[in-house]
Design an enzyme around this catalytic site. Structure first.
Site, PDB file in Angstrom:
ATOM      1  N   PHE A 156       6.383  -9.594   0.362  1.00 19.57           N
ATOM      2  CA  PHE A 156       7.473  -8.808  -0.220  1.00 19.57           C
ATOM      3  C   PHE A 156       7.115  -8.339  -1.627  1.00 19.57           C
ATOM      4  O   PHE A 156       7.896  -8.467  -2.568  1.00 19.57           O
ATOM      5  CB  PHE A 156       8.759  -9.644  -0.237  1.00 19.57           C
ATOM      6  CG  PHE A 156      10.021  -8.834  -0.114  1.00 19.57           C
ATOM      7  CD1 PHE A 156      10.246  -8.033   0.993  1.00 19.57           C
ATOM      8  CD2 PHE A 156      10.989  -8.888  -1.095  1.00 19.57           C
ATOM      9  CE1 PHE A 156      11.416  -7.292   1.121  1.00 19.57           C
ATOM     10  CE2 PHE A 156      12.164  -8.154  -0.987  1.00 19.57           C
ATOM     11  CZ  PHE A 156      12.378  -7.352   0.119  1.00 19.57           C
ATOM     12  N   GLY A 157       5.922  -7.761  -1.743  1.00 17.74           N
ATOM     13  CA  GLY A 157       5.498  -7.146  -2.992  1.00 17.74           C
ATOM     14  C   GLY A 157       5.999  -5.716  -3.081  1.00 17.74           C
ATOM     15  O   GLY A 157       6.947  -5.325  -2.391  1.00 17.74           O
ATOM     16  N   ILE A 159       4.848  -2.739  -2.068  1.00 17.61           N
ATOM     17  CA  ILE A 159       4.839  -1.915  -0.859  1.00 17.61           C
ATOM     18  C   ILE A 159       5.816  -2.470   0.173  1.00 17.61           C
ATOM     19  O   ILE A 159       6.562  -1.720   0.820  1.00 17.61           O
ATOM     20  CB  ILE A 159       3.418  -1.810  -0.270  1.00 17.61           C
ATOM     21  CG1 ILE A 159       2.462  -1.193  -1.296  1.00 17.61           C
ATOM     22  CG2 ILE A 159       3.425  -0.965   1.007  1.00 17.61           C
ATOM     23  CD1 ILE A 159       1.003  -1.208  -0.872  1.00 17.61           C
ATOM     24  N   THR A 240      -0.120  -1.905   7.617  1.00 14.97           N
ATOM     25  CA  THR A 240      -0.663  -0.968   6.625  1.00 14.97           C
ATOM     26  C   THR A 240      -1.296  -1.741   5.478  1.00 14.97           C
ATOM     27  O   THR A 240      -1.527  -1.186   4.405  1.00 14.97           O
ATOM     28  CB  THR A 240       0.429  -0.040   6.066  1.00 14.97           C
ATOM     29  OG1 THR A 240       1.501  -0.847   5.535  1.00 14.97           O
ATOM     30  CG2 THR A 240       0.972   0.889   7.137  1.00 14.97           C
ATOM     31  N   ARG A 242      -4.225  -4.868   5.332  1.00 14.28           N
ATOM     32  CA  ARG A 242      -5.671  -4.951   5.483  1.00 14.28           C
ATOM     33  C   ARG A 242      -5.983  -5.321   6.925  1.00 14.28           C
ATOM     34  O   ARG A 242      -5.288  -6.129   7.545  1.00 14.28           O
ATOM     35  CB  ARG A 242      -6.279  -5.989   4.517  1.00 14.28           C
ATOM     36  CG  ARG A 242      -6.396  -5.485   3.103  1.00 14.28           C
ATOM     37  CD  ARG A 242      -7.430  -4.364   2.992  1.00 14.28           C
ATOM     38  NE  ARG A 242      -7.502  -3.782   1.663  1.00 14.28           N
ATOM     39  CZ  ARG A 242      -6.860  -2.672   1.308  1.00 14.28           C
ATOM     40  NH1 ARG A 242      -6.073  -2.057   2.167  1.00 14.28           N
ATOM     41  NH2 ARG A 242      -7.004  -2.187   0.099  1.00 14.28           N
ATOM     42  N   GLU A 271     -13.415  -1.701   9.584  1.00 14.76           N
ATOM     43  CA  GLU A 271     -13.320  -0.241   9.718  1.00 14.76           C
ATOM     44  C   GLU A 271     -14.477   0.472   9.019  1.00 14.76           C
ATOM     45  O   GLU A 271     -15.002  -0.044   8.026  1.00 14.76           O
ATOM     46  CB  GLU A 271     -11.968   0.260   9.179  1.00 14.76           C
ATOM     47  CG  GLU A 271     -11.704  -0.011   7.716  1.00 14.76           C
ATOM     48  CD  GLU A 271     -10.302   0.426   7.299  1.00 14.76           C
ATOM     49  OE1 GLU A 271     -10.227   1.224   6.355  1.00 14.76           O
ATOM     50  OE2 GLU A 271      -9.294  -0.022   7.897  1.00 14.76           O
ATOM     51  N   HIS A 289      -6.509   4.976   8.394  1.00 15.85           N
ATOM     52  CA  HIS A 289      -6.285   4.505   7.025  1.00 15.85           C
ATOM     53  C   HIS A 289      -5.720   5.621   6.136  1.00 15.85           C
ATOM     54  O   HIS A 289      -6.332   6.021   5.140  1.00 15.85           O
ATOM     55  CB  HIS A 289      -7.583   3.957   6.431  1.00 15.85           C
ATOM     56  CG  HIS A 289      -7.348   2.929   5.357  1.00 15.85           C
ATOM     57  ND1 HIS A 289      -8.185   1.867   5.141  1.00 15.85           N
ATOM     58  CD2 HIS A 289      -6.359   2.806   4.424  1.00 15.85           C
ATOM     59  CE1 HIS A 289      -7.734   1.136   4.131  1.00 15.85           C
ATOM     60  NE2 HIS A 289      -6.629   1.689   3.675  1.00 15.85           N
ATOM     61  N   GLY A 291      -2.630   5.467   4.596  1.00 15.09           N
ATOM     62  CA  GLY A 291      -1.489   4.986   3.822  1.00 15.09           C
ATOM     63  C   GLY A 291      -1.239   5.716   2.516  1.00 15.09           C
ATOM     64  O   GLY A 291      -0.107   6.093   2.212  1.00 15.09           O
TER      65      GLY A 291
END
Length: 323
Positions: A156-157, A159, A240, A242, A271, A289, A291
């Site tokens: 819950f940072g 992003i 979204t 890692r 990736e 990728h 985002g």
């Protein structure tokens, strides 16, 4: 005054590269292909600063440089699991990242993936493009309603909270979360988010699980076969964060078996290579990728790197130092 020598490991937005050229003796990666470990080691010996991205693996072997000149790794991106920060510290390197500026766009993409997986948008587009659509019918490509459901956030940072805002205010979803670190009550109150004490509680309760945990060894394959079995068979998994946070083989098996209903992935372990069995899953949405891939955000990320470099070369502490 002699300009500092700076290496940029990939091509960056044009406006940012132009500003870098004004400030520094800058070298660009004109081919825009990942640098080899040997080339990275040579750069550390020859430049005052090296600016890697998430596509550059800067491990202990890369950092074992004789006669190192560089003193800072100013990374382009919020995640820094591609850098061995302990080895960097031992090598006397400061490491910085670019937080905050990409939170909104990454959260936008998390919700995009949620909707695409829930409403089977990828499958539908493939059907139309292949010329296989035969017209509307009541039982065709039935998906999942997300409005009013439970949106579970792991991490819950910045992003994670932005994704929660979109789910709660845009789709009327109840927000639950797990975070290993304390979250200020006022930040949780923005979405009436309810804390859960374990990852397992979130997985059992959520209709959509959105991953926002950092990468690295501590969260390697956080989403495993055992944890996927805890999720509802109607649930959607979104990543979204890692790629290494999810066991790709386990996820593909769960998608095929109907253990969960679908997944939306923007990141992958190793990736650009992708676990081959994921391609066999029609209920998986796979994006390359994207985002932070808006002009405004990618420009802002580059300028944030420049801010960190400018502070460091002045002798000040860069505000985004992570090691």
């Amino acid at each position: 005054m002699t300009k500092k020598k700076v290496l940029i490991t990939r091509r960056w937005p044009e406006a940012v590269e132009a500003r870098l050229k004004e400030l520094y003796d800058v070298t660009l990666n004109e081919t825009d292909t990942p640098m080899t470990a040997e080339a990275m080691r040579a750069a550390l010996a020859d430049y005052d600063a090296v600016c890697p991205t998430v596509s550059d693996k800067v491990d202990a072997s890369v950092l074992a440089v004789s006669g190192q000149r560089a003193k800072i790794l100013a990374s382009y991106g919020v995640g820094y699991s591609h850098i061995d920060t302990e080895a960097a510290k031992k090598a006397g390197l400061v490491v910085t990242n670019t937080p905050e500026v990409l939170s909104e766009c990454t959260a936008d993409l998390a919700l995009t993936l949620m909707l695409m997986a829930a409403r089977r948008a990828g499958e539908g587009e493939r059907e139309v493009r292949a010329g296989n659509w035969t017209g509307w019918r009541p039982t065709h490509m039935i998906g999942t309603k997300v409005s009013g459901g439970v949106f579970g956030v792991l991490g819950f940072g910045r992003i994670g909270r932005e994704a929660a805002k979109r789910a709660h205010h845009g789709f009327g979803m109840k927000v639950i979360y797990f975070d290993p670190f304390p979250v200020k009550p006022e930040l949780a109150a923005e979405t009436n988010a309810e804390k859960r004490d374990t990852i397992e509680e979130v997985l059992r309760e959520a209709d959509v699980v959105s991953l926002h945990m950092p990468g690295g060894k501590d969260n390697y394959h956080l989403i495993s076969t055992e944890r996927l079995k805890l999720m509802k068979p109607t649930a959607i998994l979104v990543n979204t964060a890692r790629g290494e946070v999810v066991d790709g083989k386990a996820l593909a098996a769960a998608l095929k078996a109907g253990t969960i209903a679908g997944a939306g992935l923007d990141v992958f372990e190793g990736e650009p290579k992708i676990e081959p069995t994921l391609f066999e899953c029609e209920n998986a949405v796979l994006l390359p990728h994207l985002g932070s891939a808006t002009k405004a955000t990618r420009d802002a990320m580059g300028y944030r790197v420049i801010d960190n470099l400018e502070a460091f070369f002045r002798g000040d502490a860069p505000r985004d130092r992570v090691a």
